[in-house]
Scaffold this motif. Structure first.
Motif, PDB file in Angstrom:
ATOM      1  N   PHE A   1     -33.841  93.114-111.530  1.00 33.92           N
ATOM      2  CA  PHE A   1     -32.730  92.306-112.035  1.00 33.92           C
ATOM      3  C   PHE A   1     -33.040  90.823-111.899  1.00 33.92           C
ATOM      4  O   PHE A   1     -32.828  90.033-112.837  1.00 33.92           O
ATOM      5  CB  PHE A   1     -31.459  92.662-111.259  1.00 33.92           C
ATOM      6  N   LEU A   2     -33.585  90.406-110.756  1.00 32.05           N
ATOM      7  CA  LEU A   2     -33.911  89.006-110.537  1.00 32.05           C
ATOM      8  C   LEU A   2     -35.052  88.537-111.436  1.00 32.05           C
ATOM      9  O   LEU A   2     -35.139  87.350-111.771  1.00 32.05           O
ATOM     10  CB  LEU A   2     -34.271  88.772-109.072  1.00 32.05           C
TER      11      LEU A   2
ATOM     12  N   LEU B   1     -38.876  92.328 -95.810  1.00 30.69           N
ATOM     13  CA  LEU B   1     -39.040  92.853 -94.455  1.00 30.69           C
ATOM     14  C   LEU B   1     -38.672  94.334 -94.386  1.00 30.69           C
ATOM     15  O   LEU B   1     -39.325  95.121 -93.689  1.00 30.69           O
ATOM     16  CB  LEU B   1     -38.179  92.050 -93.477  1.00 30.69           C
ATOM     17  N   PHE B   2     -37.626  94.731 -95.125  1.00 27.06           N
ATOM     18  CA  PHE B   2     -37.260  96.147 -95.131  1.00 27.06           C
ATOM     19  C   PHE B   2     -38.367  96.989 -95.759  1.00 27.06           C
ATOM     20  O   PHE B   2     -38.725  98.056 -95.230  1.00 27.06           O
ATOM     21  CB  PHE B   2     -35.962  96.365 -95.911  1.00 27.06           C
ATOM     22  N   LEU B   3     -38.908  96.523 -96.887  1.00 24.90           N
ATOM     23  CA  LEU B   3     -39.972  97.284 -97.540  1.00 24.90           C
ATOM     24  C   LEU B   3     -41.200  97.398 -96.647  1.00 24.90           C
ATOM     25  O   LEU B   3     -41.923  98.406 -96.693  1.00 24.90           O
ATOM     26  CB  LEU B   3     -40.344  96.623 -98.874  1.00 24.90           C
TER      27      LEU B   3
ATOM     28  N   LEU C   1     -33.710  84.293 -99.760  1.00 24.84           N
ATOM     29  CA  LEU C   1     -32.899  85.423-100.209  1.00 24.84           C
ATOM     30  C   LEU C   1     -33.706  86.717-100.268  1.00 24.84           C
ATOM     31  O   LEU C   1     -33.192  87.799 -99.981  1.00 24.84           O
ATOM     32  CB  LEU C   1     -32.312  85.119-101.593  1.00 24.84           C
ATOM     33  N   LEU C   2     -34.991  86.605-100.629  1.00 16.32           N
ATOM     34  CA  LEU C   2     -35.824  87.795-100.770  1.00 16.32           C
ATOM     35  C   LEU C   2     -36.409  88.283 -99.448  1.00 16.32           C
ATOM     36  O   LEU C   2     -36.811  89.444 -99.348  1.00 16.32           O
ATOM     37  CB  LEU C   2     -36.987  87.513-101.745  1.00 16.32           C
TER      38      LEU C   2
ATOM     39  N   LEU D   1     -32.571 100.596-104.513  1.00 18.22           N
ATOM     40  CA  LEU D   1     -31.688  99.464-104.769  1.00 18.22           C
ATOM     41  C   LEU D   1     -32.446  98.141-104.689  1.00 18.22           C
ATOM     42  O   LEU D   1     -32.196  97.219-105.481  1.00 18.22           O
ATOM     43  CB  LEU D   1     -30.526  99.465-103.775  1.00 18.22           C
ATOM     44  N   ILE D   2     -33.356  98.030-103.746  1.00 11.86           N
ATOM     45  CA  ILE D   2     -34.124  96.794-103.598  1.00 11.86           C
ATOM     46  C   ILE D   2     -35.011  96.566-104.811  1.00 11.86           C
ATOM     47  O   ILE D   2     -35.048  95.458-105.376  1.00 11.86           O
ATOM     48  CB  ILE D   2     -34.963  96.825-102.306  1.00 11.86           C
ATOM     49  N   TYR D   3     -35.714  97.608-105.247  1.00 10.57           N
ATOM     50  CA  TYR D   3     -36.573  97.449-106.422  1.00 10.57           C
ATOM     51  C   TYR D   3     -35.743  97.164-107.666  1.00 10.57           C
ATOM     52  O   TYR D   3     -36.146  96.383-108.539  1.00 10.57           O
ATOM     53  CB  TYR D   3     -37.441  98.681-106.621  1.00 10.57           C
TER      54      TYR D   3
END
Length: 367
Positions: A123-124, A92-94, A86-87, A116-118
């Motif tokens: 949140f996770l 990969l985007f980062l 899931l991560l 949003l990713i951070y």
């Protein structure tokens, strides 16, 4: 269940909790865990953790019986694989996507996506804390009874996100409120046998140490600057050469940086020690009240001992850190009250099967 009860109170040297393990007994487990983890490039660490916990739990006595750990390395490994799947797109985007968008001058999209990713990772992290605690309780047994917790954790993840953000946004002043509030919420959702945990930790006793920690960099910087001016003055008064003055200046800068880091770390340890004493001291289960007696100096000795062990053994001692940390925690943990074994029924919560994939991915603990 047996028709009996156990009453106990704080009295030296008796203790409700007792750890009976020894480093010599743990040595074969530690060395084989370390070797197999290295050989498998880290994959075995989930089975190593399960094996370590089986030993530590089996050497931990509570009143008249030892604990038992029933979790497996397979559960934790599968949970970790699911979380990493899931991560992976976010990672990969980062690593690549953000730079590609910047090159194309799509700054708004790049930074908003990164934000949003951070936020999602934060949140996770909250979800991981909740589920790690629930998993460990549901696989910890005493007198044939296990713990557990309410299902989910997603709601707690959102609460974790906004409370920590609110605490940090007020110049960090509300972090103690966020930490104690989240502790209370997390433990109130947990249970052991038929009883729910109760937690009502107040953040106000923590504020003094937290404020001191926040202002400490400025105080240390001021003290370092004052010492620097004094050194320059002494050098000028003694007729020191320009080169000597430069050396003194470099020494003062190094000492200033070290002083800030060491001072901040010591104050941080002091805050954490106070937080755990307050949080555990305001957590109850049925007729039991818990307390934790580790002071700042105890934590410093544990930390310095861990560092010294790893350095002296050229890294091999890292296999003993879990043993040392667990023994430290149990030896400073206490409980008073009454346990009625005839009322001690099995937990009605589902045994958590989602393991600790999130906790393993973020490398965080239940506490």
């Amino acid at each position: 269940m047996n028709d009996q009860s156990h009453e106990f109170a704080m009295a030296a040297p008796a203790s409700a909790f007792r750890f009976t393990g020894t480093w010599r007994e743990y040595l074969p487990i530690a060395l084989t865990n370390l070797l197999l983890t290295l050989v498998t490039l880290g994959v075995y660490r989930f089975w190593a953790r399960a094996r370590e916990r089986r030993y530590l739990w089996s050497r931990t006595e509570f009143i008249d019986d030892t604990l038992e750990w029933t979790g497996t390395g397979r559960e934790m490994f599968i949970g970790f694989l699911i979380v990493m799947a899931l991560l992976l797109p976010a990672l990969l985007f980062l690593q690549f996507g953000f730079q590609a968008l910047i090159v194309r001058q799509r700054f708004v999209l790049a930074f908003s996506t990164m934000f949003l990713i951070y936020g999602g990772i934060f949140f996770l992290t909250g979800v991981a804390r909740y589920r790690a605690l629930r998993y460990r309780l549901s696989h910890s047994w005493w007198h044939g009874i296990r713990g557990g917790g309410e299902p989910g954790g997603w709601r707690y993840g959102f609460t974790y996100l906004w409370k920590m953000a609110a605490g940090a946004s007020a110049a960090g002043m509300l972090i103690p409120w966020a930490m104690t509030s989240l502790w209370n919420q997390r433990w109130r959702a947990m249970s052991f046998g038929p009883w729910r945990f109760e937690a009502d930790t107040d953040f106000s006793p923590l504020m003094g140490r937290w404020i001191l920690m926040l202002v400490s960099p400025f105080l240390l910087l001021f003290a370092a600057a004052l010492l620097g001016f004094m050194a320059v003055g002494l050098g000028a008064a003694s007729g020191a050469s320009g080169q000597t003055g430069q050396v003194l200046g470099v020494i003062m800068v190094v000492l200033m940086v070290l002083g800030i880091y060491i001072g901040f770390a010591i104050l941080g340890v002091g805050y954490w020690a106070k937080f755990l004493r307050e949080a555990i001291g305001h957590t109850r289960l049925g007729g039991l009240e818990f307390s934790f007696h580790a002071r700042s100096w105890d934590w410093l000795k544990l930390f310095l001992g861990n560092v010294g062990l790893v350095v002296v053994t050229l890294g091999i001692g890292i296999a003993f850190l879990g043993y040392r940390n667990w023994a430290f925690f149990i030896r400073h943990l206490e409980a008073t009250g009454t346990v009625e074994l005839d009322d001690f029924t099995q937990s009605q919560t589902d045994a958590s099967g989602d393991a600790e994939g999130l906790a393993s991915a973020f490398d965080i603990g239940a506490i």
